[in-house]
Design a protein around this motif. Structure first.
Motif: not given
Lengths: 387, 387
Positions: A211-212, A215-216, A219, A223, A243, B209-212, B215-216, B219-220, B222-223, B255
């Motif tokens: 899952e991780l 999802r990464l 993500a 982007t 990005e 503007n730190v989208e990546l 989102r990462l 993602a973490t 949510k996991t 990261l």
């Protein structure tokens, strides 16, 4: 989730003006350096001068080898190895895109090997030792700046083959998004496709409960997708370029591999194309990946449904999961088209002439892929689907 | 996006039975090793025996220092430093959770320093040199296994202070989710909260503007959220334990810091609590973070809306963004409660007695935080909100 080991030593130096630090970063590894690059673009942009100045400030002795072409050639790699051996070079600095970095890695691996460097690509020998490498990235695409792999084309038979080793990971990678402002749209789009493909090769796995990394991966894909049009419409949009550039590294630094088994059939199917036709790797992937997906999605419809839903915002039709899965593939094709990529072989004037030959060459070392194991016949069908 | 450098050398060795490799991994760094651990739990579980056997197979000379407590104490760190100096120890192996690892890091930093190790925590001196460290993780929470930081409590005044340096990053970290099966629910929940807090400290930034990394981070988060209940309801669910364990490392390996400026006020506000009251750090964070959010969300309502929507699936009410933002904070509180965490100071019997004193101590080195700069008065208000 599968057991795994993960480490990535590459020091990422990201942002504006970072190329000015290349001398300081390089001198740690030695005073005799091979500067490796491609054509004249780094001279036109002024990057070459900046790099030379930064290296000279550290009193580094510079040997130069330019002329790396897209789909980098074995002959130049051999030339680089000879030069490094003759001059006792201690460090290789690659300034360019994935081709230049891959060429540098192959040189670095060959310097301390007595046999022919191509042995690493045929499986005859394994890399054990490598000169240290540093990188200044000018094209965000291949992710080679912090990966362990390299892909080289042998002009004798136009074999395009990959090899890899932990020792090949660059010591540092300088990434300045400003350096990518001048990339032509087509190259930007090829890069976007290539980095997306690196994620997709890992995403479609038969390993359950990842899952991780799922999802990464989603993500990172989102982007890239969100920023591709921005960068194409406004090439000097720093944030969009940043990005995309950072995503390209993350896509291929092995983080998104952890706990799972990747597929990599599509890359190999594409390598045959760009090996023979000298097609841009990204463009080849935009053609092959949708065809591969249509050929294999029944292996795990739910995984393709997740992809459609989480990456492409396709609503899940619980009464027709297959329709949802196919809608995701279709959305991806539309996206590639929207950024100017071809999605059929027809668009790049490739006909059936070499399909059989390429399918046979692709499987010379056994069936391709892990999500679905593909024989030469399967690959032939995928080339036909890509027409 | 801000310029950044990022590297993380820690070799992650993840999965079942991986603790058996600890001898091989350690011997690379020397033959004289300090084995550092906490109470008796690693002896009861058999992990201690496995580690000793693996080390002995490599003929490593083992010196032992157990007894690390939660909120690890300076006195034991000083004892460890003396032992390492006397015995010329080359490598420290920490077997345990964040407290053990943090204690090992402080020892490692102090061995080659002539002054008092506490100097690193007061800002009087900076870490320059460190013994190499390896880690076997038994509690997924602190992320200390691949981070550069350590937090130590000085019993003389109950100061809980942090310091950090790249050299403190462990050389390797062994993570076997099976080792976490026996964790009590409360500790599992504290760990989940701690790792979520590590992400949130970085998520709430004023850098645009730190989208990546946004989102990462999502993602973490949510996991972790998806797997917390699974692990609590079924403590031997390998996959749930594995997702949480790997997420805990990613949450704090830097990261998710790239390109942005983190806040870290909540951690510091919490440190005063668990410094004085010996409260579990995770439980303290479950209390402080919602209060902090309610105090600061107006700084950037849209960022809290994004958090509510992407992490907690709160539908965006475009007519009332503030309501959406608050709904996200509320959902987080409900989640903490659902995993058995306190979300008010009342629940852990802490009253106003020390609020002023803690607020003053927390700001001894200046205002806290970056998203919003907080004075002692602000922090006093946050403690009151947390009642």
């Amino acid at each position: 989730m599968q057991n795994f080991t993960f480490s990535n030593k590459t020091k990422i130096i990201f942002g504006q003006d970072t190329e000015k630090t290349v001398g300081q970063e390089s001198v740690v590894f030695g005073k005799k350096l091979l500067l490796h690059y491609g054509g004249g673009s780094i001279k036109e942009s002024g990057l070459y001068d900046t790099v030379i100045q930064s290296l000279k400030e550290q009193n580094i002795e510079i040997f130069e080898l330019g002329g790396v072409k897209p789909n980098p050639r074995l002959s130049l790699v051999r030339e680089g190895i000879s030069l490094c051996k003759e001059q006792d070079i201690e460090f290789i600095l690659a300034v360019g895109g994935g081709s230049v970095i891959d060429s540098a890695k192959a040189i670095a691996a060959g310097v301390n090997y007595d046999g022919d460097v191509w042995d690493f690509f045929t499986g005859k020998a394994s890399v054990t030792d490598c000169l240290p490498i540093g990188v200044v990235v000018t094209i965000p695409a291949a992710g080679s700046e912090s990966s362990t792999g390299t892909v080289i084309t042998n002009e004798d038979g136009w074999y395009k083959r990959a090899t890899g080793h932990l020792a090949m990971r660059p010591q540092f990678a300088v990434l300045n998004p400003v350096l990518t402002y001048t990339l032509p749209s087509y190259q930007t789009a090829c890069g976007v496709t290539d980095m997306m493909a690196h994620i997709l090769e890992r995403y479609f796995t038969n390993v359950k409960n990842v899952e991780l990394t799922d999802r990464l991966s989603e993500a990172t894909l989102k982007t890239i997708i969100n920023n591709a049009h921005k960068a194409l419409e406004e090439p000097t949009n720093y944030d969009a370029r940043a990005e995309i550039m950072w995503s390209g590294t993350i896509a291929h630094n092995d983080l998104l591999d952890t706990g799972r088994i990747g597929d990599w059939a599509s890359h190999n199917i594409e390598h045959e194309l760009s090996g023979i036709y000298d097609l841009a790797h990204g463009a080849g992937l935009a053609i092959i990946f949708p065809a591969w997906m249509k050929y294999v999605y029944k292996q795990d419809v739910n995984r393709f449904v997740q992809f459609a839903n989480r990456v492409w915002d396709v609503e899940i039709d619980l009464n027709d999961l297959e329709r949802t899965a196919l809608a995701g593939i279709h959305k991806m094709e539309e996206f590639f088209q929207s950024i100017g990529m071809p999605t059929t072989l027809q668009e790049v004037d490739i006909d059936e002439t070499h399909f059989k030959e390429m399918a046979t060459k692709a499987t010379e070392r056994g069936p391709l892929g892990s999500f679905v194991k593909l024989s030469a016949e399967d690959i032939y069908e995928i080339y036909k689907l890509a027409r």
